[in-house]
Each structure stands twice: as structure tokens, then as C-alpha cells.
Design an enzyme around this catalytic site. Sequence first.
Site, PDB file in Angstrom:
ATOM      1  N   HIS A 215     -32.840   8.054 -25.287  1.00  0.00           N
ATOM      2  CA  HIS A 215     -33.450   6.769 -25.684  1.00  0.00           C
ATOM      3  C   HIS A 215     -32.387   5.661 -25.744  1.00  0.00           C
ATOM      4  O   HIS A 215     -32.203   5.012 -26.779  1.00  0.00           O
ATOM      5  CB  HIS A 215     -34.184   6.887 -27.035  1.00  0.00           C
ATOM      6  CG  HIS A 215     -35.240   5.821 -27.206  1.00  0.00           C
ATOM      7  ND1 HIS A 215     -36.458   6.049 -27.810  1.00  0.00           N
ATOM      8  CD2 HIS A 215     -35.255   4.510 -26.837  1.00  0.00           C
ATOM      9  CE1 HIS A 215     -37.163   4.926 -27.816  1.00  0.00           C
ATOM     10  NE2 HIS A 215     -36.451   3.969 -27.230  1.00  0.00           N
TER      11      HIS A 215
ATOM     12  N   ARG B  63     -42.513   5.325 -22.895  1.00  0.00           N
ATOM     13  CA  ARG B  63     -42.740   6.185 -24.059  1.00  0.00           C
ATOM     14  C   ARG B  63     -43.058   7.587 -23.557  1.00  0.00           C
ATOM     15  O   ARG B  63     -43.757   7.754 -22.548  1.00  0.00           O
ATOM     16  CB  ARG B  63     -43.903   5.675 -24.922  1.00  0.00           C
ATOM     17  CG  ARG B  63     -43.547   4.489 -25.817  1.00  0.00           C
ATOM     18  CD  ARG B  63     -42.560   4.880 -26.924  1.00  0.00           C
ATOM     19  NE  ARG B  63     -42.201   3.792 -27.801  1.00  0.00           N
ATOM     20  CZ  ARG B  63     -41.090   3.052 -27.707  1.00  0.00           C
ATOM     21  NH1 ARG B  63     -40.234   3.265 -26.733  1.00  0.00           N
ATOM     22  NH2 ARG B  63     -40.838   2.103 -28.587  1.00  0.00           N
TER      23      ARG B  63
HETATM   24  N1  LIG Z   1     -36.391   3.219 -23.684  1.00  0.00           N
HETATM   25  C1  LIG Z   1     -36.017   2.095 -24.273  1.00  0.00           C
HETATM   26  O1  LIG Z   1     -34.834   1.930 -24.603  1.00  0.00           O
HETATM   27  C2  LIG Z   1     -37.034   1.020 -24.506  1.00  0.00           C
HETATM   28  C3  LIG Z   1     -36.599  -0.237 -24.961  1.00  0.00           C
HETATM   29  C4  LIG Z   1     -37.556  -1.226 -25.131  1.00  0.00           C
HETATM   30  C5  LIG Z   1     -38.891  -0.981 -24.850  1.00  0.00           C
HETATM   31  N2  LIG Z   1     -39.275   0.248 -24.419  1.00  0.00           N
HETATM   32  C6  LIG Z   1     -40.693   0.515 -24.095  1.00  0.00           C
HETATM   33  O2  LIG Z   1     -41.095  -0.384 -23.082  1.00  0.00           O
HETATM   34  C7  LIG Z   1     -42.438  -0.778 -23.373  1.00  0.00           C
HETATM   35  C8  LIG Z   1     -42.768  -2.069 -22.641  1.00  0.00           C
HETATM   36  O3  LIG Z   1     -42.084  -3.154 -23.250  1.00  0.00           O
HETATM   37  P1  LIG Z   1     -42.428  -4.667 -22.876  1.00  0.00           P
HETATM   38  O4  LIG Z   1     -41.601  -5.533 -23.735  1.00  0.00           O
HETATM   39  O5  LIG Z   1     -42.370  -4.855 -21.401  1.00  0.00           O
HETATM   40  O6  LIG Z   1     -43.971  -4.726 -23.332  1.00  0.00           O
HETATM   41  P2  LIG Z   1     -45.054  -5.833 -22.977  1.00  0.00           P
HETATM   42  O7  LIG Z   1     -44.395  -7.128 -22.658  1.00  0.00           O
HETATM   43  O8  LIG Z   1     -46.059  -5.784 -24.072  1.00  0.00           O
HETATM   44  O9  LIG Z   1     -45.696  -5.309 -21.616  1.00  0.00           O
HETATM   45  C9  LIG Z   1     -46.537  -4.215 -21.577  1.00  0.00           C
HETATM   46  C10 LIG Z   1     -47.143  -4.117 -20.183  1.00  0.00           C
HETATM   47  O10 LIG Z   1     -47.970  -2.961 -20.140  1.00  0.00           O
HETATM   48  C11 LIG Z   1     -49.269  -3.362 -19.691  1.00  0.00           C
HETATM   49  N3  LIG Z   1     -50.312  -2.529 -20.304  1.00  0.00           N
HETATM   50  C12 LIG Z   1     -50.528  -2.280 -21.617  1.00  0.00           C
HETATM   51  N4  LIG Z   1     -51.619  -1.486 -21.769  1.00  0.00           N
HETATM   52  C13 LIG Z   1     -52.087  -1.254 -20.516  1.00  0.00           C
HETATM   53  C14 LIG Z   1     -53.176  -0.526 -20.025  1.00  0.00           C
HETATM   54  N5  LIG Z   1     -54.041   0.114 -20.827  1.00  0.00           N
HETATM   55  N6  LIG Z   1     -53.375  -0.504 -18.690  1.00  0.00           N
HETATM   56  C15 LIG Z   1     -52.535  -1.186 -17.867  1.00  0.00           C
HETATM   57  N7  LIG Z   1     -51.458  -1.892 -18.275  1.00  0.00           N
HETATM   58  C16 LIG Z   1     -51.253  -1.924 -19.593  1.00  0.00           C
HETATM   59  C17 LIG Z   1     -49.421  -4.781 -20.136  1.00  0.00           C
HETATM   60  O11 LIG Z   1     -50.456  -5.388 -19.388  1.00  0.00           O
HETATM   61  P3  LIG Z   1     -50.798  -6.946 -19.581  1.00  0.00           P
HETATM   62  O12 LIG Z   1     -49.628  -7.673 -18.941  1.00  0.00           O
HETATM   63  O13 LIG Z   1     -52.051  -7.127 -18.834  1.00  0.00           O
HETATM   64  O14 LIG Z   1     -50.898  -7.196 -21.055  1.00  0.00           O
HETATM   65  C18 LIG Z   1     -48.027  -5.326 -19.836  1.00  0.00           C
HETATM   66  O15 LIG Z   1     -47.898  -5.650 -18.488  1.00  0.00           O
HETATM   67  C19 LIG Z   1     -42.445  -0.885 -24.903  1.00  0.00           C
HETATM   68  O16 LIG Z   1     -43.755  -0.823 -25.419  1.00  0.00           O
HETATM   69  C20 LIG Z   1     -41.635   0.328 -25.290  1.00  0.00           C
HETATM   70  O17 LIG Z   1     -42.512   1.440 -25.381  1.00  0.00           O
HETATM   71  C21 LIG Z   1     -38.366   1.248 -24.251  1.00  0.00           C
END
Ligand SMILES: NC(=O)c1ccc[n+]([C@@H]2O[C@H](COP(=O)([O-])OP(=O)(O)OC[C@H]3O[C@@H](n4cnc5c(N)ncnc54)[C@H](OP(=O)(O)O)[C@@H]3O)[C@@H](O)[C@H]2O)c1
Length: 310
Positions: free
Chosen positions: A273, A225
Amino acid sequence: MIVKVQFLTPRRMFEEYKPLLAVALEAQGIAADIAMDHAPETVDYIVYAPSGGPTDFTPYTNARAVLGLWAGVESALSNPTLTLPYTRMVDPGLTEGMVEWVTGHVLRHHLGMDADITRTDATWRKHIPPLARHRKVGVLGLGELGAACASTLAGLNFDTAGWSRTAKAVPGVACHSGTDGLHTVIAHSEILVLLLPLTPATENLLDATRLAILPQGAIIINPGRGALIDDTALLAALDSGALSHATLDVFREEPLPASHPFWHHPKVTVTPHIASETRAATAVQVLAENIRRDRAGAPLLHRLDRIRGY
Ligand SMILES: NC(=O)c1ccc[n+]([C@@H]2O[C@H](COP(=O)([O-])OP(=O)(O)OC[C@H]3O[C@@H](n4cnc5c(N)ncnc54)[C@H](OP(=O)(O)O)[C@@H]3O)[C@@H](O)[C@H]2O)c1
């Protein structure tokens, strides 16, 4: 009983998803009526992809859940009428796409491809990259997407470290958590990939102080993000030479305004994006499985934790 599924999405998504979801639900033994125009009080499940202004969920008085089509949850969290259980999209197709995008951009920078692609003279100038095993890469966020990317990079022999809120174990990846862990991973990373959600705890995570911990000449790749990084501090670090490049897929304001300095900065690559998208063929399996689980009294998968913020 016929389950009523309401799509609150752009029409083109409804048209793409409806026949695929019907087949996926049928395979689960669920008879469904999938439409965009059910009477709200008759709806059981809402499939949601924000388009345009905020959606009012208050008329859906008997709905069991809202099933989001995006991985990010900002539009759900910021909507005060969305009090139903909300599931975000975890889709194998979306994960696969993100792994490909991240791997491609890491390899671009690791191999120094730009030097040959953009060469304008006829000089026989060799630049031999190190082997991946000698390239230090970091991934912030080890969730569905970050863990898959870190694992693939480790599989290509990159010296890979990762960071998450809670302790994780990803084979081949040096996993860290907590504030000390964050500094360890940043200091390690010649190429740093951001795959964190945007929450109050992660906003401006990469500020001037933390950018200064990166190795000299490091590269940032951000498909997470936009607001994870302090834009002004990033531009200053690029201009001073402390960082050598930033590949950015996400921004504080999207579309990125035409006047934004990122567009024309020689050390910034802007992608609009597109790092990864939910893929209908695989996503409908996830939607159908969640509806099946709910009908069977099992907890929904990938449910948004409103307190945690992701
Ligand atoms: N550019 C694009 O096309 C696109 C597409 C899809 C998603 N995204 C982005 O990618 C992000 C991640 O997606 P995801 O499916 O992998 O999400 P996810 O499964 O919820 O994983 C989020 C990760 O971030 C960690 N995290 C969250 N808050 C934290 C903090 N305060 N300190 C340290 N680590 C923290 C979490 O830790 P824990 O494992 O300990 O919970 C987890 O490992 C989405 O939220 C979105 O913003 C972008």
C-alpha cells in the site's frame, strides 16, 4: 477571530503538518490555533487521519467539517459518529505519486523488464516489446487519480481506454461508462489498472466472469482497493495462464497476512500500500483552501457523497 483546528491524526503527522498548515492559513489571511488537545466543543475544523480504533466525533458539537488526509473514505463512511460534512484528500502531490507508480508498473510489464532482471543463464535471448501505440491499456475509474494516470499513459502513446460511472472526456483516452462500457474496456485491456473506490457497486467488480473477458495473458495492476477483485478468481486465472501477472498494492486485509498465497505466487507482485501518499507540502494548501471557502460561505471541495459512497 481565531479558528481552532484540531488534529485527530498520529502525532508524527501533526508535527509535520502543523507548521506548514499555519503558513498556508496565514497566506489565506486566517489566524488559527492548531493543536491535538483543544476542548472538543471549541473546535471549528478537524483534520483527520484514522489511526488505531474508531474515533468518536460526538463531542465536537460546534465543528464545521472534518477534513480527511486520505483519498479513500472507508473509515469515514463506517463511523456512525461522523455526521459532519467530510472532505476527502485530493492532493496534487498524491496524484503525481500515483501517476509515477502506475506508469512505472505499466512500463515494467509493457517492456517485459522482468525477463532481463531475473535472467539466471547466459543466453543471448532477445524479446522486443511492441511500441506503446500497439499496447492496449485500460483504466477503471477516471476520477482524480485514474484520469491523471490514463492521460499520462495516453501521452506515452499507449492505446488507452477508461471507464467511469458517469460519462467523462479525457483527451487521448477512449472513455466509456455503464455496463457495456465496462465490458468494452476490460476486453480491450492487455494491461488493466484499477483506480476505483470500494463501494457496494464496485466490490468484487472483477469476478471470474469479468476476468474471463480480459485478453489472454493480460496483466492487472491494482492500486485501488483489494476487494475490487475476487481473490480466488484472480488466483485461478493466474494459475490457468489466462492472466500472466497481477501487481497488487491493496488487499482485503492489510497488512497482507503472511500466510496469504499472494506473497509467494510467482505471478503476483505485492507492494505494501505504497502506490501513493498524501504529501504534506501540497495537502496543506488544500486544507487551507477548504477552510477559507467555508469561512467565506462557499461549498467545501471534495466533499464525500454518503449516498454515492465516494
Ligand atoms: N494505493 C494507494 O496508495 C492509494 C492512494 C490513494 C487512493 N487510492 C484509491 O484510489 C481510489 C480512487 O481515488 P480518486 O481520488 O481517483 O477517486 P475519485 O476522484 O472519487 O474517482 C473515482 C472514480 O471511480 C469512478 N467510479 C466510482 N464508482 C463507480 C462505479 N460504480 N462504476 C464505475 N465507475 C465508478 C468514478 O466515476 P465518476 O467519475 O463518474 O464519479 C470516478 O471516475 C480511492 O478511492 C482509493 O481507494 C489508493
